[in-house]
Design an enzyme around this catalytic site. Structure first.
Site, PDB file in Angstrom:
ATOM      1  CB  SER A 256      20.446  -8.318  16.521  1.00  0.00           C
ATOM      2  OG  SER A 256      21.492  -8.773  17.352  1.00  0.00           O
TER       3      SER A 256
ATOM      4  CB  ILE B  19      16.461  -9.264  18.364  1.00  0.00           C
ATOM      5  CG1 ILE B  19      15.007  -8.763  18.440  1.00  0.00           C
ATOM      6  CG2 ILE B  19      16.634 -10.239  17.196  1.00  0.00           C
ATOM      7  CD1 ILE B  19      14.565  -7.935  17.258  1.00  0.00           C
TER       8      ILE B  19
ATOM      9  N   GLY C 285       0.825  -1.203   0.000  1.00  0.00           N
ATOM     10  CA  GLY C 285       0.000   0.000   0.000  1.00  0.00           C
ATOM     11  C   GLY C 285       0.854   1.245   0.000  1.00  0.00           C
TER      12      GLY C 285
ATOM     13  N   GLY D 245      25.596  -7.129  18.533  1.00  0.00           N
ATOM     14  CA  GLY D 245      24.493  -6.476  19.236  1.00  0.00           C
ATOM     15  C   GLY D 245      23.909  -7.378  20.306  1.00  0.00           C
TER      16      GLY D 245
ATOM     17  N   GLY E 272      19.540  -3.096  16.109  1.00  0.00           N
ATOM     18  CA  GLY E 272      18.386  -2.193  16.163  1.00  0.00           C
ATOM     19  C   GLY E 272      17.528  -2.311  14.922  1.00  0.00           C
ATOM     20  NE  ARG E 273      12.490  -4.986  13.902  1.00  0.00           N
ATOM     21  CZ  ARG E 273      12.671  -5.871  12.918  1.00  0.00           C
ATOM     22  NH1 ARG E 273      13.754  -6.627  12.891  1.00  0.00           N
ATOM     23  NH2 ARG E 273      11.776  -5.988  11.963  1.00  0.00           N
TER      24      ARG E 273
ATOM     25  CG  HIS F 112       2.781 -23.272  49.272  1.00  0.00           C
ATOM     26  ND1 HIS F 112       4.091 -22.861  49.107  1.00  0.00           N
ATOM     27  CD2 HIS F 112       2.818 -24.543  49.746  1.00  0.00           C
ATOM     28  CE1 HIS F 112       4.886 -23.857  49.472  1.00  0.00           C
ATOM     29  NE2 HIS F 112       4.152 -24.888  49.864  1.00  0.00           N
TER      30      HIS F 112
HETATM   31  C1  FAD Z   1      13.045 -11.432  16.008  1.00  0.00           C
HETATM   32  C2  FAD Z   1      12.032 -10.569  16.691  1.00  0.00           C
HETATM   33  C3  FAD Z   1      11.505 -10.995  17.894  1.00  0.00           C
HETATM   34  C4  FAD Z   1      10.554 -10.230  18.528  1.00  0.00           C
HETATM   35  N1  FAD Z   1      10.043 -10.673  19.700  1.00  0.00           N
HETATM   36  C5  FAD Z   1       9.097  -9.954  20.323  1.00  0.00           C
HETATM   37  C6  FAD Z   1       8.513 -10.420  21.522  1.00  0.00           C
HETATM   38  O1  FAD Z   1       8.871 -11.478  22.028  1.00  0.00           O
HETATM   39  N2  FAD Z   1       7.559  -9.666  22.095  1.00  0.00           N
HETATM   40  C7  FAD Z   1       7.155  -8.480  21.568  1.00  0.00           C
HETATM   41  O2  FAD Z   1       6.285  -7.826  22.142  1.00  0.00           O
HETATM   42  N3  FAD Z   1       7.691  -8.009  20.431  1.00  0.00           N
HETATM   43  C8  FAD Z   1       8.640  -8.716  19.787  1.00  0.00           C
HETATM   44  N4  FAD Z   1       9.172  -8.247  18.637  1.00  0.00           N
HETATM   45  C9  FAD Z   1       8.723  -6.950  18.125  1.00  0.00           C
HETATM   46  C10 FAD Z   1       7.383  -7.079  17.417  1.00  0.00           C
HETATM   47  O3  FAD Z   1       7.491  -8.057  16.411  1.00  0.00           O
HETATM   48  C11 FAD Z   1       6.983  -5.744  16.831  1.00  0.00           C
HETATM   49  O4  FAD Z   1       7.036  -4.742  17.822  1.00  0.00           O
HETATM   50  C12 FAD Z   1       5.584  -5.803  16.280  1.00  0.00           C
HETATM   51  O5  FAD Z   1       5.463  -6.801  15.293  1.00  0.00           O
HETATM   52  C13 FAD Z   1       5.211  -4.453  15.673  1.00  0.00           C
HETATM   53  O6  FAD Z   1       3.940  -4.527  15.132  1.00  0.00           O
HETATM   54  P1  FAD Z   1       3.555  -3.612  13.890  1.00  0.00           P
HETATM   55  O7  FAD Z   1       2.124  -3.925  13.603  1.00  0.00           O
HETATM   56  O8  FAD Z   1       3.936  -2.218  14.159  1.00  0.00           O
HETATM   57  O9  FAD Z   1       4.476  -4.106  12.708  1.00  0.00           O
HETATM   58  P2  FAD Z   1       4.674  -5.548  12.064  1.00  0.00           P
HETATM   59  O10 FAD Z   1       4.199  -6.638  12.947  1.00  0.00           O
HETATM   60  O11 FAD Z   1       6.092  -5.566  11.595  1.00  0.00           O
HETATM   61  O12 FAD Z   1       3.711  -5.547  10.816  1.00  0.00           O
HETATM   62  C14 FAD Z   1       3.908  -4.692   9.743  1.00  0.00           C
HETATM   63  C15 FAD Z   1       3.322  -5.365   8.517  1.00  0.00           C
HETATM   64  O13 FAD Z   1       3.139  -4.405   7.490  1.00  0.00           O
HETATM   65  C16 FAD Z   1       3.583  -4.947   6.263  1.00  0.00           C
HETATM   66  N5  FAD Z   1       3.913  -3.811   5.396  1.00  0.00           N
HETATM   67  C17 FAD Z   1       4.992  -2.984   5.464  1.00  0.00           C
HETATM   68  N6  FAD Z   1       4.906  -2.023   4.510  1.00  0.00           N
HETATM   69  C18 FAD Z   1       3.760  -2.253   3.848  1.00  0.00           C
HETATM   70  C19 FAD Z   1       3.096  -1.599   2.763  1.00  0.00           C
HETATM   71  N7  FAD Z   1       3.614  -0.519   2.170  1.00  0.00           N
HETATM   72  N8  FAD Z   1       1.908  -2.108   2.334  1.00  0.00           N
HETATM   73  C20 FAD Z   1       1.357  -3.203   2.909  1.00  0.00           C
HETATM   74  N9  FAD Z   1       1.930  -3.856   3.955  1.00  0.00           N
HETATM   75  C21 FAD Z   1       3.105  -3.384   4.404  1.00  0.00           C
HETATM   76  C22 FAD Z   1       4.760  -5.809   6.650  1.00  0.00           C
HETATM   77  O14 FAD Z   1       5.015  -6.759   5.651  1.00  0.00           O
HETATM   78  C23 FAD Z   1       4.231  -6.438   7.941  1.00  0.00           C
HETATM   79  O15 FAD Z   1       3.469  -7.585   7.676  1.00  0.00           O
HETATM   80  C24 FAD Z   1      10.136  -9.002  17.962  1.00  0.00           C
HETATM   81  C25 FAD Z   1      10.657  -8.572  16.755  1.00  0.00           C
HETATM   82  C26 FAD Z   1      11.599  -9.351  16.120  1.00  0.00           C
HETATM   83  C27 FAD Z   1      12.156  -8.869  14.810  1.00  0.00           C
END
Ligand code: FAD
Length: 377
Positions: free
Chosen positions: A181, A96, A24, A92, A183-184, A356
């Site tokens: 790893s 993660i 999108g 890092g 940061g993001r 307990h």
């Molecule tokens: C390895 C790893 C482990 C993690 N473990 C944990 C954990 O244990 N607990 C926790 O709370 N958090 C964890 N996180 C963090 C968590 O995954 C994120 O904070 C969470 O997924 C964020 O949600 P979101 O909806 O913002 O983005 P996301 O879940 O990343 O979803 C975004 C979606 O949008 C889609 N997208 C992007 N751009 C577009 C576009 N232009 N059009 C259409 N679709 C698009 C992507 O493909 C994706 O599917 C982890 C992250 C990683 C990388």
């Protein structure tokens, strides 16, 4: 994974959410809303009065060492390694990096973690970080702090990472695979934000206020693509709150009581402020700690690493932070979150009857420890 994903498609259907599979982007602002172009099969153009951007984040690469997901791995590649690598490097030691490093270590890899910062898990309560360092190094994880990464070279023999260690000596780490790893980055590329004038900050994150409103009318943004902790439950809370606001209700997210979990073994979980944060603020506080070693259930489980730690205001006894390292810390933290949401005092928890034998008795005992009144230690 497939079951979970299919479950979401089922929920969409059940709740009458139309799903368009594709990329999108903002096409343009139109009278009363926005046109969203969907590049997929087929391409579509949708008209929307309200837009919620939730495009998440991507792993940050080391300069000069792009992810190839074969030898230099992001979290994606790190979860797809087909066989346990003999030598694994992790750049890092954040959440993660530690989770991945600790999993592969327990599966038998020789894991070295290189961290730029001088402190291990600096965002975590210092007492917990110290205990975690002890536990992970005991498991054989080699953690080097205060390093400066130089070049990363890949070849048939593996990956070579040159770096300067904390003492200033030049070192080289040779590994079969390297997980990076560090940061993001918020994922806003391809959104065509400029077409509608959507404001981004210098990191590429969408600028929002406390209620997830962007600079554009009726355009909202939630989750990893905006400020705040990159956590799934934070993203979910923001999404629900925004839906409520669009529906004319009063959505609310309390950023002070978002729990954090690191899914290593032992698990680490916390909510609220750390001891070092309270010290920096000059806030007078009391601390109480109880070890799992003195908890019957932990002993029966044969998992006695770690402790529960309470931090409470010195004058009012209000709970300011709870920090847990040990068995099922991720589950135990929920009680602390509820307590903090209700502005409980440490004494409130200390006076609640806990079953307990259960791990939660360690929580009660840590609350008792705030006033030096533990029963079993
Ligand atoms: C390895 C790893 C482990 C993690 N473990 C944990 C954990 O244990 N607990 C926790 O709370 N958090 C964890 N996180 C963090 C968590 O995954 C994120 O904070 C969470 O997924 C964020 O949600 P979101 O909806 O913002 O983005 P996301 O879940 O990343 O979803 C975004 C979606 O949008 C889609 N997208 C992007 N751009 C577009 C576009 N232009 N059009 C259409 N679709 C698009 C992507 O493909 C994706 O599917 C982890 C992250 C990683 C990388």
């Amino acid at each position: 994974m497939k079951q979970n994903n299919d479950g979401i498609l089922y929920l969409f259907k059940k709740n009458k959410v139309a799903f368009f599979h594709g990329r999108g982007s903002f096409a343009r602002a139109v009278d009363g809303g926005y046109e969203i172009a969907v590049k997929g099969a087929p391409n579509e153009t949708l008209a929307a009065k309200h837009v919620i951007v939730a495009t998440g984040s991507n792993a940050r690469a080391l300069p000069g060492a792009a992810f190839d997901e074969a030898q230099i791995l992001s979290n994606d590649g790190a979860l797809r390694i087909a066989a346990v690598p003999k030598r694994l490097g992790v750049v890092g030691s954040g959440v993660i990096g530690l989770e991945m490093g600790s999993v592969w270590r327990r599966l038998g890899a020789d894991v070295t973690v290189l961290e730029a910062l001088p402190d291990f898990l600096g965002a975590v309560d210092a007492g917990v970080a110290k205990e975690a360092f002890k536990a992970f190094t005991k498991q054989g994880l080699k953690i080097q702090l205060g390093v400066k990464i130089g070049t990363v070279k890949t070849g048939k023999a593996g990956v070579g990472v040159s770096y300067t260690d904390a003492k200033g000596a030049e070192q080289t780490l040779e590994v079969d695979k390297l997980i990076v790893s560090i940061g993001r980055v918020p994922n806003t590329t391809g959104l065509n934000a400029q077409a509608v004038g959507l404001a981004l900050d210098e990191r590429g994150a969408i600028v929002v206020d406390a209620e997830c409103r962007t600079n554009l009318a009726n355009v909202w943004a939630v989750g990893d693509v905006v400020r705040g902790p990159m956590l799934a439950h934070k993203a979910e809370e923001e999404g629900v709150a925004v839906a409520e606001r669009i529906a004319g209700q009063h959505g609310h997210v309390n950023f002070n009581t978002i729990p954090w979990v690191i899914y290593t073994s032992p698990e680490i979980a916390w909510v609220g402020q750390t001891e070092q944060q309270l010290k920096a603020e000059g806030r007078a506080y009391k601390a109480g700690q109880f070890p799992f070693l003195a908890n019957g259930r932990a002993r029966a489980l044969g998992d006695t690493t770690g402790f529960v730690k309470f931090l409470a205001d010195a004058a009012t006894d209000e709970i300011l932070g709870v920090h847990i390292i040990g068995p099922l810390a991720s589950e135990l933290i929920a009680e602390a979150v509820v307590a903090m949401e209700f502005k409980a005092s440490a004494e409130d928890i200390a006076r609640i009857c806990h079953a307990h034998p259960s791990l939660s008795e360690a929580t009660k005992e840590a609350a008792l420890a705030v006033d030096k009144r533990t029963l079993n230690f």
